[in-house]
Design a protein around this motif. Sequence first.
Motif, mmCIF file in Angstrom:
data_model
loop_
_atom_site.group_PDB
_atom_site.id
_atom_site.type_symbol
_atom_site.label_atom_id
_atom_site.label_comp_id
_atom_site.label_asym_id
_atom_site.label_seq_id
_atom_site.Cartn_x
_atom_site.Cartn_y
_atom_site.Cartn_z
ATOM 1 N N ARG A 179 3.926 1.508 -1.010
ATOM 2 C CA ARG A 179 4.596 1.822 -2.125
ATOM 3 C C ARG A 179 3.689 2.272 -3.215
ATOM 4 N NH1 ARG A 179 9.577 2.395 -4.342
ATOM 5 N NH2 ARG A 179 8.896 2.877 -6.259
ATOM 6 N N ARG A 180 2.397 1.836 -3.402
ATOM 7 C CA ARG A 180 1.494 2.129 -4.212
ATOM 8 C C ARG A 180 1.173 3.714 -4.017
ATOM 9 N NH1 ARG A 180 -2.832 -1.192 -3.493
ATOM 10 N NH2 ARG A 180 -3.757 0.521 -2.502
ATOM 11 N N ASN A 181 1.056 4.134 -2.686
ATOM 12 C CA ASN A 181 0.785 5.528 -2.646
ATOM 13 C C ASN A 181 1.996 6.442 -3.095
ATOM 14 O OD1 ASN A 181 -1.804 5.254 -1.373
ATOM 15 N ND2 ASN A 181 -1.054 5.043 0.841
ATOM 16 N N ASP B 232 0.796 -1.267 -0.109
ATOM 17 C CA ASP B 232 -0.115 0.115 0.151
ATOM 18 C C ASP B 232 0.772 1.422 0.134
ATOM 19 O OD1 ASP B 232 -2.366 -1.228 0.022
ATOM 20 O OD2 ASP B 232 -3.217 -0.391 1.932
ATOM 21 N N ASP C 184 4.265 5.843 -5.335
ATOM 22 C CA ASP C 184 4.205 5.815 -6.656
ATOM 23 C C ASP C 184 2.909 6.776 -7.344
ATOM 24 O OD1 ASP C 184 6.394 4.007 -6.898
ATOM 25 O OD2 ASP C 184 4.898 2.360 -7.493
ATOM 26 N N GLN C 185 1.894 6.779 -6.641
ATOM 27 C CA GLN C 185 0.730 7.372 -7.009
ATOM 28 C C GLN C 185 0.997 9.163 -6.893
ATOM 29 O OE1 GLN C 185 -2.510 5.540 -5.205
ATOM 30 N NE2 GLN C 185 -2.914 4.342 -7.159
#
Lengths: 179, 179
Positions: free
Chosen positions: A6-8, A4, A10-11
Amino acid sequence: VRADARRNYDQILAAAEAEIARSGADASLEKIARDAGVGSATLHRHFPSRQSLLEAVFHDRVEGLCARARELSTAADPGRALADWLREVAVYGATTRGLAESILYAAPAASDCEAMLLDAGGELLRRAQSAEAVRPDVAILDLLTMANAVSLATRSADDATRLLTLAIEGISGPPAGRR
Amino acid sequence: VRADARRNYDQILAAAEAEIARSGADASLEKIARDAGVGSATLHRHFPSRQSLLEAVFHDRVEGLCARARELSTAADPGRALADWLREVAVYGATTRGLAESILYAAPAASDCEAMLLDAGGELLRRAQSAEAVRPDVAILDLLTMANAVSLATRSADDATRLLTLAIEGISGPPAGRR
């Protein structure tokens, strides 16, 4: 949780790149958080200061340019591959206005990025010179300084592309085809 | 008295040009007065603010570049005349550091100067294109933007000259002779 986070990250980075391309280095952090679909607290946890976010964006874009150079290093026409890459460097600088000044002459953080660009571009230049598509007396530092110069003096991707193409082709003789 | 005032004005301007070339736009006004052989009160009478002195220097240098263009407009080799003039414009920008940013994109005062440079350079470009020494699709605004770009990215006359020569000659093929 780690995935999560990491996704945040990247976003946020992707939203920041888009927003900085539009509004420059003083882009709204609130809008970036909103576009990334995260709260301000989350943005702040990943990037405690505007400067840290700018540096991450800068580094990410430079890595993108280096990846692009590796991709182009197997192109069939090495002269054109070099020219295409330099145009991308110039457009990058011209369209990320607040960052343009830092692309070659910035704080210590940028000297890593400069070295990465010199390496990646140097390889394209060597191939182009081996193929006799580029003069042997041209150095990669000259070409990156030229791309940076064009970035500093232009404000749109079209202007940057046109001016760098002119610098690559030279002004003499009849109109050359795109290389 | 009027001749004295004129001489003082000219001496202050000459001293200011030399000092600004050395130290940039925040050059010492005291040193300029001293070099010109006048008192601070006299300098202040002619130039009530630093800005007014900078604008006078800028305007004077642009007039010098325009005079140089007129001189070159009768040269035997129009392609070389244009290239020589563009190198002088780039070197001017690179060596008057604090003024470089203003040479093309500045306050209203500079738009007169921009028009003067476009006129003077446009004439050289027309001759060079008539002689087929320069591509027909090149505009004088492109060339001045290029000279400005090189100014912004370089810090010495040598670097500016080398980089602008590269942009004029292009990077392809064998080393070209100086044009």
